[in-house]
Design an enzyme around this catalytic site. Structure first.
Site, PDB file in Angstrom:
ATOM      1  N   ASP A  13      39.758  37.666  28.208  1.00 33.05           N
ATOM      2  CA  ASP A  13      39.013  37.736  29.579  1.00 33.05           C
ATOM      3  C   ASP A  13      39.613  38.545  30.460  1.00 33.05           C
ATOM      4  OD1 ASP A  13      36.826  37.174  31.163  1.00 33.05           O
ATOM      5  OD2 ASP A  13      37.761  35.311  32.050  1.00 33.05           O
ATOM      6  N   TYR A  23      39.700  40.894  34.481  1.00 28.32           N
ATOM      7  CA  TYR A  23      39.496  40.381  35.882  1.00 28.32           C
ATOM      8  C   TYR A  23      39.049  41.942  36.409  1.00 28.32           C
ATOM      9  CZ  TYR A  23      41.702  37.911  39.718  1.00 28.32           C
ATOM     10  OH  TYR A  23      41.927  37.110  40.955  1.00 28.32           O
ATOM     11  N   HIS A  75      35.790  40.495  43.155  1.00 26.39           N
ATOM     12  CA  HIS A  75      36.220  39.256  42.783  1.00 26.39           C
ATOM     13  C   HIS A  75      37.671  38.924  42.943  1.00 26.39           C
ATOM     14  CE1 HIS A  75      36.681  35.538  40.912  1.00 26.39           C
ATOM     15  NE2 HIS A  75      37.614  36.171  39.830  1.00 26.39           N
ATOM     16  N   ARG A  89      46.413  33.822  47.853  1.00 27.21           N
ATOM     17  CA  ARG A  89      47.739  34.541  48.348  1.00 27.21           C
ATOM     18  C   ARG A  89      47.533  35.143  49.791  1.00 27.21           C
ATOM     19  NH1 ARG A  89      47.102  35.511  42.858  1.00 27.21           N
ATOM     20  NH2 ARG A  89      45.898  37.500  43.274  1.00 27.21           N
ATOM     21  N   GLU A 128      31.729  31.063  36.284  1.00 26.30           N
ATOM     22  CA  GLU A 128      32.116  32.496  36.655  1.00 26.30           C
ATOM     23  C   GLU A 128      30.932  33.452  36.102  1.00 26.30           C
ATOM     24  OE1 GLU A 128      36.052  33.199  35.367  1.00 26.30           O
ATOM     25  OE2 GLU A 128      36.847  32.558  37.392  1.00 26.30           O
ATOM     26  N   ASP A 159      31.994  31.822  32.093  1.00 29.27           N
ATOM     27  CA  ASP A 159      33.518  31.378  32.006  1.00 29.27           C
ATOM     28  C   ASP A 159      33.524  30.316  33.069  1.00 29.27           C
ATOM     29  OD1 ASP A 159      35.921  31.000  31.192  1.00 29.27           O
ATOM     30  OD2 ASP A 159      36.652  32.757  32.729  1.00 29.27           O
ATOM     31  N   THR A 201      34.790  37.643  36.101  1.00 25.51           N
ATOM     32  CA  THR A 201      33.610  37.341  37.113  1.00 25.51           C
ATOM     33  C   THR A 201      33.442  38.589  37.764  1.00 25.51           C
ATOM     34  OG1 THR A 201      34.906  35.254  37.666  1.00 25.51           O
ATOM     35  CG2 THR A 201      33.382  36.168  39.382  1.00 25.51           C
TER      36      THR A 201
HETATM   37 MN    MN Z   1      36.711  34.274  33.621  1.00 26.61          MN
END
Ligand code: MN
Length: 415
Positions: free
Chosen positions: A127, A129, A134, A143, A200, A234, A350
């Site tokens: 997976d 990112y 996102h 954060r 997701e 997801d 996502t």
């Molecule tokens: Mn994911």
């Protein structure tokens, strides 16, 4: 511009499964064992029967269609799989097609009467990112709002290795997971059912060609290794994820279930919808550079249907927003010599856009629970409740040509 095709087969207007699509999947009926089919309109063409019939030249051995996964078929290579798809397109367009005389149902099955299966045996699942919107949203929430993206993000497609065993086909219920969560302000965790179950919105590509260990795939060659794409949900337990993910990344908050759509749309069918991606700044290292557009304009949406109620669309996004494209993901994945195998599945991460209604998860849409989303039945959602059904749809459309994915749906069961 794509050449125009006219089929004699009845296809409803706005069908995802037009003559331009012809995606592959695995289906069965009460009197047909699981086998390979192609979706057309509201029907499925039984390729196992077609291959046996003698109506069809021996483009591919009949045995690959009598399987409960697409792996053997995909393994024949794109030259063959593309030829099969084009032959079916030709048979559906030829006014003198021999298929016409057997409209009694021998080769055609109503989708409503078919059971669909996971289309491939998935070896490994990764997976990524790769949506900057996102990653920025999550960075702001968890954060530093001023430095939401971590220093590596614009230099490489961040990803993690997921788990293939719990990837299921659309329609399979998903049980709400239990796990460790850290209550707000607490110093020690408690064990409970996840209270922050999320979806997701993702898409995934399926590897169509093996590489040996030690080999790399260049961005320019990557599409040769991608058979096609599916929709991918997801499922994520945000409270379990938040406590467990440091320092090695996602684990039990993710691997309890992911759902895929049953029809694999080929890259051939998606070709008319190729578009440039966002500008990448700074320019990535040479092994990640692409010399042609490699994003696809695919409209995506997510809806929630509470039990015994009507659905509410909560997100409208698009696959073209992806910052890192599939060739870059695959080039990065293999740059160290990691081998890939037919049936491996690589998900996008996502897919969020820049507007608040285009965010691809409840975490972002309801902004960590602070902005509840209204449902059509008067209730609200900040995460997914028991007995809610989450449905994702995706389609590309241009110059009157529509190529869609159907849907991936899943109902959440309580504990
Ligand atoms: Mn994911």
């Amino acid at each position: 511009m794509t050449p125009h095709h006219t089929t004699w087969f009845p296809i409803p207007e706005h069908s995802d499964f037009s003559i331009y699509n012809l995606p592959f999947g695995i289906f069965s009926t009460p009197d047909r064992t699981p086998r390979v089919g192609i979706a057309i309109g509201e029907h499925i063409i039984d390729l196992a029967d077609l291959a046996q019939s003698g109506l069809w030249d021996n483009i591919a051995p009949a045995s690959v269609f009598e399987q409960n996964t697409l792996n053997a078929f995909i393994r024949l290579g794109k030259k063959t799989t593309s030829a099969v798809r084009l032959k079916v397109q030709e048979l559906l367009c030829d006014p003198e097609s021999p298929l016409k005389s057997v409209m009694d149902g021998r080769f055609f099955v109503a989708q409503s009467e078919a059971t669909m299966y996971l289309p491939v045996e998935i070896g490994d699942y990764t997976d990524f990112y790769s949506s900057i919107e996102h990653a920025t949203n999550v960075g702001k929430m968890f954060r530093d709002p001023a430095n939401a993206l971590l220093p590596n993000w614009r230099h490489l497609p961040v990803g993690y290795h997921g788990r293939a065993s719990s990837i299921v086909v659309s329609g399979t219920p998903i049980r709400r997971p239990h796990g460790q969560v850290l209550p707000k302000g607490a110093e020690v965790p408690v064990f409970q059912a996840s209270a922050r179950l999320d979806f997701e919105l993702e898409m995934a590509f399926i590897i169509g060609k093996d590489t040996p260990m030690g080999a790399t795939i260049a961005t320019a060659d990557a599409e040769e290794y991608i058979f096609g794409m599916v929709l991918f949900n997801d499922w994520s337990a945000r409270d379990i994820q938040a406590w467990e993910y440091v320092p090695l990344g996602p684990f039990l908050g993710k691997n309890f279930g992911s759902s895929v759509s049953p029809w694999v749309v080929t890259l051939d069918a998606l070709e008319p919808f190729r578009v440039p991606g966002p500008t990448q700044e700074p320019q990535p290292l040479p092994y990640l550079q692409c010399d042609r557009p490699a994003n696809y304009d695919i409209a995506l949406e997510v809806s929630i249907t509470p039990e015994n109620s009507t659905e509410t669309v909560v997100c409208r996004s698009n696959f073209k927003y992806m910052y890192w494209n599939m060739p870059q993901q695959l080039a990065h994945h293999t740059v160290n010599g990691c081998n890939v195998r037919v049936g491996d599945l690589m998900a996008s991460g996502t897919i969020s856009g820049s507007t608040e209604d285009s965010f691809g998860s409840m975490l972002e849409l309801a902004w960590q629970g602070t902005k509840p989303l209204p449902m059509s039945d008067g209730t609200e959602r900040v995460f997914i409740r028991d007995l809610d059904t989450v449905t994702m749809r995706g389609h590309a459309e241009k110059d009157g040509i529509r190529v869609g994915f159907g849907e991936v749906t899943g109902k959440v069961l309580g504990v």
